[in-house]
Each structure stands twice: as structure tokens, then as C-alpha cells.
Design a protein around this motif. Sequence first.
Motif, mmCIF file in Angstrom:
data_model
loop_
_atom_site.group_PDB
_atom_site.id
_atom_site.type_symbol
_atom_site.label_atom_id
_atom_site.label_comp_id
_atom_site.label_asym_id
_atom_site.label_seq_id
_atom_site.Cartn_x
_atom_site.Cartn_y
_atom_site.Cartn_z
ATOM 1 N N SER A 15 47.142 69.055 49.153
ATOM 2 C CA SER A 15 48.049 69.245 50.280
ATOM 3 C C SER A 15 49.491 69.395 49.793
ATOM 4 N N LEU A 16 50.378 69.581 50.761
ATOM 5 C CA LEU A 16 51.796 69.748 50.426
ATOM 6 C C LEU A 16 52.459 68.450 49.978
ATOM 7 N N ARG A 17 51.667 67.403 49.854
ATOM 8 C CA ARG A 17 52.193 66.148 49.334
ATOM 9 C C ARG A 17 52.703 66.324 47.900
ATOM 10 N N ARG A 18 52.210 67.352 47.212
ATOM 11 C CA ARG A 18 52.637 67.593 45.834
ATOM 12 C C ARG A 18 54.113 67.974 45.733
ATOM 13 N N ALA A 19 54.717 68.379 46.857
ATOM 14 C CA ALA A 19 56.145 68.733 46.850
ATOM 15 C C ALA A 19 57.045 67.502 46.935
ATOM 16 N N LEU A 20 56.442 66.329 47.186
ATOM 17 C CA LEU A 20 57.223 65.116 47.431
ATOM 18 C C LEU A 20 58.122 64.704 46.257
ATOM 19 N N PRO A 21 57.639 64.636 45.012
ATOM 20 C CA PRO A 21 58.510 64.157 43.919
ATOM 21 C C PRO A 21 59.756 65.016 43.707
ATOM 22 N N THR A 22 59.571 66.340 43.690
ATOM 23 C CA THR A 22 60.713 67.226 43.440
ATOM 24 C C THR A 22 61.760 67.102 44.544
ATOM 25 N N LEU A 23 61.321 67.096 45.789
ATOM 26 C CA LEU A 23 62.262 66.985 46.906
ATOM 27 C C LEU A 23 62.954 65.619 46.912
ATOM 28 N N THR A 24 62.241 64.583 46.515
ATOM 29 C CA THR A 24 62.853 63.253 46.458
ATOM 30 C C THR A 24 63.991 63.230 45.453
ATOM 31 N N VAL A 25 63.778 63.846 44.289
ATOM 32 C CA VAL A 25 64.831 63.894 43.265
ATOM 33 C C VAL A 25 66.050 64.652 43.784
ATOM 34 N N LEU A 26 65.834 65.795 44.432
ATOM 35 C CA LEU A 26 66.959 66.586 44.955
ATOM 36 C C LEU A 26 67.729 65.808 46.028
ATOM 37 N N ALA A 27 67.005 65.156 46.939
ATOM 38 C CA ALA A 27 67.662 64.382 47.991
ATOM 39 C C ALA A 27 68.415 63.190 47.393
ATOM 40 N N ALA A 28 67.865 62.569 46.361
ATOM 41 C CA ALA A 28 68.537 61.435 45.726
ATOM 42 C C ALA A 28 69.822 61.870 45.034
ATOM 43 N N LEU A 29 69.791 63.018 44.368
ATOM 44 C CA LEU A 29 70.991 63.532 43.705
ATOM 45 C C LEU A 29 72.094 63.834 44.707
ATOM 46 N N LEU A 30 71.710 64.439 45.842
ATOM 47 C CA LEU A 30 72.694 64.737 46.878
ATOM 48 C C LEU A 30 73.299 63.452 47.436
ATOM 49 N N ILE A 315 48.777 72.495 60.960
ATOM 50 C CA ILE A 315 48.350 71.529 59.943
ATOM 51 C C ILE A 315 49.287 71.574 58.743
ATOM 52 N N LEU A 316 49.562 72.806 58.281
ATOM 53 C CA LEU A 316 50.441 72.967 57.127
ATOM 54 C C LEU A 316 51.868 72.514 57.436
ATOM 55 N N LEU A 317 52.339 72.862 58.630
ATOM 56 C CA LEU A 317 53.689 72.436 59.013
ATOM 57 C C LEU A 317 53.770 70.921 59.116
ATOM 58 N N GLY A 318 52.696 70.296 59.620
ATOM 59 C CA GLY A 318 52.662 68.841 59.678
ATOM 60 C C GLY A 318 52.747 68.225 58.296
ATOM 61 N N GLU A 319 52.000 68.805 57.354
ATOM 62 C CA GLU A 319 52.065 68.324 55.980
ATOM 63 C C GLU A 319 53.467 68.507 55.399
ATOM 64 N N ALA A 320 54.082 69.645 55.730
ATOM 65 C CA ALA A 320 55.438 69.909 55.240
ATOM 66 C C ALA A 320 56.431 68.907 55.807
ATOM 67 N N MET A 321 56.313 68.610 57.103
ATOM 68 C CA MET A 321 57.229 67.661 57.721
ATOM 69 C C MET A 321 57.029 66.250 57.153
ATOM 70 N N LEU A 322 55.764 65.872 56.913
ATOM 71 C CA LEU A 322 55.500 64.561 56.324
ATOM 72 C C LEU A 322 56.065 64.475 54.903
ATOM 73 N N SER A 323 55.844 65.527 54.116
ATOM 74 C CA SER A 323 56.346 65.531 52.737
ATOM 75 C C SER A 323 57.866 65.529 52.709
ATOM 76 N N GLY A 324 58.472 66.409 53.516
ATOM 77 C CA GLY A 324 59.927 66.488 53.549
ATOM 78 C C GLY A 324 60.561 65.231 54.099
ATOM 79 N N GLY A 325 59.950 64.660 55.154
ATOM 80 C CA GLY A 325 60.495 63.430 55.723
ATOM 81 C C GLY A 325 60.427 62.272 54.752
ATOM 82 N N ALA A 326 59.272 62.124 54.079
ATOM 83 C CA ALA A 326 59.132 61.042 53.103
ATOM 84 C C ALA A 326 60.097 61.241 51.931
ATOM 85 N N ALA A 327 60.246 62.499 51.495
ATOM 86 C CA ALA A 327 61.176 62.781 50.390
ATOM 87 C C ALA A 327 62.605 62.460 50.794
ATOM 88 N N GLY A 328 62.979 62.793 52.035
ATOM 89 C CA GLY A 328 64.327 62.508 52.508
ATOM 90 C C GLY A 328 64.617 61.022 52.550
#
Length: 401
Positions: A15-30, A315-328
Motif C-alpha cells: 500500500s501507499l504506507r511505503r511513502a510514510l518514511p520519506t514524507l516524515t523526513v521532509l515534514a520534520a525538516l520543514l 481506496i488509494l486516496l484513503g491510503e494516501a491521506m492516511l500516509s500523508g496525515g501520519a507523516a505530517g
Amino acid sequence: MSRWSLYTWTRDGRSLRRALPTLTVLAALLTTSAGVAAGAAGAVERDVLGSGGLTQIELSSFEGDASVRPLTTSALRDAGQVSGVRQVVADYPSVLYAEEDGTYDLAAHTLTPGDDLPAVKGKVPAASEGLGRDQVVLPATAQGTDFAPLLGRTVAFGYTKATGVASGTTQIIKLKVIALYDPSWQADGPDVAYVSEDTAALLAAARAGQTPETFRAREGARSAVVLVGHQKQVAAVTESLQRDGFSASPVSDRVRNLPGLFGLADLAMRVGVLVLAVGAVALGVVRAADSTRARVGQFAVLRILGSGRPELRRILLGEAMLSGGAAGVLGVVVGTCASVGLAGPLSDLLGLPIARTDALPGPAWVAAALLMPAVGLAAGTLLGSREVLRRDPYLTARAHS
């Protein structure tokens, strides 16, 4: 969000959960950049601009530069007569050295309204009062000497009086030590003794072998601070002084354009917004394409069972929102902890006290770090999943059977 999104996001490793680490790093840097910039800006506003910097103009005198008006008695008088000016305080650098105990020699400067000394003992007079002719403010320690025992005492200091070319005698001046400041505060350099304008002129004139009146009239001050009545008058007064030949610049301009970490953090914060937005969209495109290709057989079965392309997109958008929200959320928490942890080192670097609360990122930047990963990833998901979802489900299911 589809009810299947949470199930697939938590259970399916594709799932799109694999995008979580990279987005977390970017949000943390910002978030870290925003916190560092907020801490530096807050310290500047509170300890420099808030203490009067918004109503101050700095005059400078450059030796040998005929285009800049020297800060002589008549020039300073003219500056004081400019409309809106309340006070002009000149600085005459010189040297004080030990006469009784110790082996120190201290640079002497006028205590101007622009000097907001962080007193550790005693009390530094307000800018409107200034120091008396027989008063001095010393660093708490300098050159191995602890000045704490001298607080409240009248101390004899030595200074040089020129008697000819490369010759002079030692003179004595007695000054009362009324306060000690933190020696890490070095706006005028290390080991500085602050005295009144008249005392500073006396010391500088003696070093030049002149009377204070002659020195002020001929040599003039090294710099001066001009106080105006209101910050809205600063621009007009500065322009008027510059027309009269002075090298004049608002203190607020000089401080707000601090070099080093403050400027870098501010730039990193602005670039970070762009990087986070572009990165989230690009990551969404790549991850959505990979995820849908990896699960194309699964999606084909769902379509055969009656799920349309809109349902699969949800379904995909839900996964994206969950991944992006958790990363944020994770990025904001990690970035805030990092910026708060950097408050101490940042204080040492800028020479200004920065509290942990100063280093908290602003609400706008927190909102950007929270929302941008989810919004960007969702937008990228819509683009990245279009091709795979268009495939015929029956042909796809037969190919994967």
C-alpha cells in the motif's frame, strides 16, 4: 475515505504506507527550519528590536572617507536638530586598564541606547537615563579577573594620556562599578567596559593628546545612535540624515538581516515548503503507480465483483491521506523536538537568549507540515494510478490467474 483504505493500509505491505518514511523526513525538516527561524526572529524582536531597536538609527564614521560626514560636535548637533530626533548618543572607543589589582585591559565604549546589556549583577540604567560620569559597567569576568568583588565599589582605573609622538603617561580615573553583564554578550567585542559619553570622550581625547572639547570638535566619534520619537519616523529621519552626508542606517534593518544560521534557516524554511509540496506529489505519482501495478490482480477482482474505478480511487486516496496525515503528525513532532533542542546552541551562536518556547514553529508552518504531505500525496496518487486502473479487469484477472 473508503472503509477498505484503513484495512489495506495497515495489512498490505504494497500500500501507499511505503511513502510514510520519506514524507516524515521532509515534514520534520520543514518544521525544524520553521522552529529555528522562529526562535531566532523571536529573540531578535524581543531582545534587540523590542528594547528600542525599532526607533534607533546608527551613524557611522569611516576614517579617510571624504564622502561620509565625520561625527564631530557640530555634525552631531545637526543630527540632533533633525525633525523627529529625540536623542543622539556618540561612542568614543578607548581603553581602561588595571591600576590597583589585576592585569586586565578593557576596551571602553559609550553605553548607548542600542546596548541592551544582559546584567548578571547590579542594574544597568535605562536608555533614557544613561550612565553617570563616574559610573562603569563591567563584564562579570575578563582576562582571568573576576569583577564580582568590585561591584558597588569605586575603583581606580588607568588610562593613557599622550604627551608626544609615541609617548604618554598613565593617568588615573575613579569609577563606581554599578553593574556586571554576561561576558558572552559581545556586540562591541570581548572584554568591554561601558561608560558614559562624557567619560568615553575624556578617555579617547587623552589617548589622542587633546582636550575632550577639541577631540570632539576635530576627530569626532566613531559611531552614534540616534533615537527618534516613533518607528514610523525612522525612514524619514534616515533619509534626511543621509541627505546631510551621514552614513545612517536603521538598526532594525541591520538586525533583521542577520547573516549565518538565522538567514539560512529562513531560506531553508521557504525552500522546504516547495520541496515538501513537490516531493509529496512526485512521491504520490511514483508510489501510486508502483502500488497499483503490484496489486493489479487484486484490483481486477474487486472490479469484477462490482467495484468501479471511483471506488478503487477512493481506496488509494484513503491510503494516501492516511500516509500523508501520519507523516505530517510524525514530522511535526520530530521537527518540533529538534528545533526546541537546538534552542541552546542557537542562543550561543547568535549571542541572544532563546527560550525553548521561542523555538516552537509558527501555526502556519505547522499547518503546512501537517496538510501538505496528505494533499500532495493524494494529488500524486490520482495521477499515478490512472493508467493501471484503466486496464480491462477480465484480461488482467486472466493474466494473473
